[in-house]
Design a protein around this motif. Structure first.
Motif, mmCIF file in Angstrom:
data_model
loop_
_atom_site.group_PDB
_atom_site.id
_atom_site.type_symbol
_atom_site.label_atom_id
_atom_site.label_comp_id
_atom_site.label_asym_id
_atom_site.label_seq_id
_atom_site.Cartn_x
_atom_site.Cartn_y
_atom_site.Cartn_z
ATOM 1 N N PHE A 1 0.560 -1.144 0.004
ATOM 2 C CA PHE A 1 0.135 0.024 0.171
ATOM 3 C C PHE A 1 0.772 1.195 0.030
ATOM 4 O O PHE A 1 1.698 1.546 0.812
ATOM 5 C CB PHE A 1 -0.839 0.075 1.259
ATOM 6 C CG PHE A 1 -1.715 1.290 1.354
ATOM 7 C CD1 PHE A 1 -2.975 1.468 0.612
ATOM 8 C CD2 PHE A 1 -1.486 2.186 2.351
ATOM 9 C CE1 PHE A 1 -3.391 2.725 0.752
ATOM 10 C CE2 PHE A 1 -1.950 3.085 2.389
ATOM 11 C CZ PHE A 1 -3.129 3.795 1.775
ATOM 12 N N GLN A 2 0.646 2.162 -1.016
ATOM 13 C CA GLN A 2 1.418 3.492 -1.092
ATOM 14 C C GLN A 2 0.243 4.413 -0.622
ATOM 15 O O GLN A 2 -0.571 4.678 -1.444
ATOM 16 C CB GLN A 2 1.847 3.610 -2.667
ATOM 17 C CG GLN A 2 3.261 3.041 -3.073
ATOM 18 C CD GLN A 2 4.257 4.166 -2.643
ATOM 19 O OE1 GLN A 2 4.121 5.520 -3.174
ATOM 20 N NE2 GLN A 2 5.325 3.780 -1.996
ATOM 21 N N PRO A 3 0.840 5.289 0.388
ATOM 22 C CA PRO A 3 -0.221 6.272 0.767
ATOM 23 C C PRO A 3 0.239 7.470 -0.393
ATOM 24 O O PRO A 3 1.139 7.667 -1.092
ATOM 25 C CB PRO A 3 0.565 6.896 1.837
ATOM 26 C CG PRO A 3 2.038 6.335 2.132
ATOM 27 C CD PRO A 3 1.752 5.139 1.351
ATOM 28 N N LYS A 4 -1.353 8.133 -0.626
ATOM 29 C CA LYS A 4 -1.194 9.163 -1.526
ATOM 30 C C LYS A 4 -0.117 10.473 -1.203
ATOM 31 O O LYS A 4 -0.112 10.468 -0.055
ATOM 32 C CB LYS A 4 -2.632 9.791 -1.763
ATOM 33 C CG LYS A 4 -3.384 8.775 -2.419
ATOM 34 C CD LYS A 4 -4.811 9.459 -2.969
ATOM 35 C CE LYS A 4 -5.389 8.553 -3.574
ATOM 36 N NZ LYS A 4 -6.854 8.946 -3.971
ATOM 37 N N ALA A 5 0.386 10.988 -2.062
ATOM 38 C CA ALA A 5 1.643 11.927 -1.928
ATOM 39 C C ALA A 5 1.337 13.191 -0.991
ATOM 40 O O ALA A 5 1.975 13.621 -0.224
ATOM 41 C CB ALA A 5 2.113 12.521 -3.139
ATOM 42 N N LEU A 6 -0.063 13.567 -0.828
ATOM 43 C CA LEU A 6 -0.402 14.461 -0.316
ATOM 44 C C LEU A 6 -1.724 14.132 0.729
ATOM 45 O O LEU A 6 -2.418 14.964 1.284
ATOM 46 C CB LEU A 6 -1.027 15.768 -1.102
ATOM 47 C CG LEU A 6 -0.058 16.450 -2.058
ATOM 48 C CD1 LEU A 6 -0.739 17.690 -2.697
ATOM 49 C CD2 LEU A 6 1.067 17.095 -0.960
ATOM 50 N N ALA A 7 -1.647 12.936 1.157
ATOM 51 C CA ALA A 7 -2.655 12.653 2.121
ATOM 52 C C ALA A 7 -2.598 13.327 3.365
ATOM 53 O O ALA A 7 -1.202 13.153 3.954
ATOM 54 C CB ALA A 7 -2.456 10.918 2.373
ATOM 55 N N GLY A 8 -3.718 13.812 3.847
ATOM 56 C CA GLY A 8 -3.463 14.502 5.288
ATOM 57 C C GLY A 8 -2.983 15.912 5.201
ATOM 58 O O GLY A 8 -2.730 16.463 6.209
ATOM 59 N N ARG A 9 -2.655 16.471 3.921
ATOM 60 C CA ARG A 9 -2.262 17.671 3.861
ATOM 61 C C ARG A 9 -3.477 18.476 3.190
ATOM 62 O O ARG A 9 -4.285 18.155 2.587
ATOM 63 C CB ARG A 9 -1.126 17.861 2.730
ATOM 64 C CG ARG A 9 -0.046 16.747 2.869
ATOM 65 C CD ARG A 9 0.954 17.146 3.901
ATOM 66 N NE ARG A 9 2.101 16.545 3.862
ATOM 67 C CZ ARG A 9 3.149 16.788 4.321
ATOM 68 N NH1 ARG A 9 3.345 17.997 5.124
ATOM 69 N NH2 ARG A 9 4.273 16.223 4.222
#
Ligand code: C5P
Length: 223
Positions: A1-9
């Motif tokens: 699983f690769q978190p999205k580059a701007l997850a949580g931003r």
């Protein structure tokens, strides 16, 4: 699983022109279509960010999942951005903000007075939204990463470097080639503290996704 580059931003984007009224009917504006900013908002959302898009008068659909605030003038845009920047992690200024506004906004339509003399319109300078946010405490502490755009017709690298310094921002994006207003394609040059990097020409959405990936790499790790 690769978190999205701007997850949580949280990402704040300005787009489009501003409209500076001289009376309830008339004013000055420019031909910015807003396409690049809307593409960036969409790309940031796709990358997992919570996105607020502060838009001047444009006729574009709101990208899915993006919170949009419509404004008219530079001063309204600044107010919306100052509020949004309190929580944002990234500020991307793509708007073509009018440099000047009429000093006076008449309450009623200015009428011909029969003298044959047109009214004299005095202009005053608008606030620089990007520079204002870049000088703010959150940007100076590194909590808010500020990105600016430059449209130059010549000497792009030199102008882009100078503008990056003048605005006090870590990343300045130059539009390469003929003015991109209204077109779907664009070509971008990224200028940061390490130097320049060109993104290959392509549709604005493709470039927007590449730019978002580049910004994500430059952010300090999430708290
Ligand atoms: O100084 P110049 O207008 O060329 O700078 C362009 C950059 O600054 C863009 O990122 C634009 O969105 C931003 N800007 C701004 N407020 C202004 C003028 C420009 O945020 N009043």
């Amino acid at each position: 699983f690769q978190p999205k580059a701007l997850a949580g931003r949280r990402v704040l984007v300005t787009a489009g022109p501003t409209f500076e009224a001289m009376d309830p009917i008339r004013g000055i504006t420019n031909h910015s279509s807003g396409k690049m900013g809307f593409a960036i908002a969409r790309a940031a959302r796709e990358a997992g960010a919570q996105v607020t898009l502060v838009a001047g008068p444009v006729s574009l659909p709101t990208p899915r999942g993006v919170t949009r605030l419509d404004v008219q003038s530079a001063r309204q845009m600044l107010q919306a951005c100052e509020a949004g920047a309190r929580q944002a992690d990234v500020f991307i200024a793509t708007a073509a903000v009018a440099d000047w506004r009429p000093e006076v906004q008449a309450d009623h339509k200015i009428k011909k007075d029969g003298s044959g003399q047109p009214p004299a319109v005095r202009f005053v300078e608008n606030p620089d939204i990007l520079a204002t946010l870049a000088q703010g405490e959150r940007a100076r502490s590194g909590a808010l990463y500020c990105v600016g755009f430059a449209a130059e017709s010549e000497n792009l690298v030199a102008h882009a470097r100078a503008k990056r310094g003048r605005k006090g921002i870590p990343l300045l994006v130059g539009n390469i080639g003929p003015l991109a207003f209204g077109r779907d394609d664009n070509e971008l040059l990224l200028v940061d503290e390490h130097g320049e990097q060109a993104l290959p020409p392509g549709p604005k959405l493709v470039l927007a996704r590449q730019l978002i990936a580049q910004i994500a790499r430059r952010l300090r790790p999430a708290a």
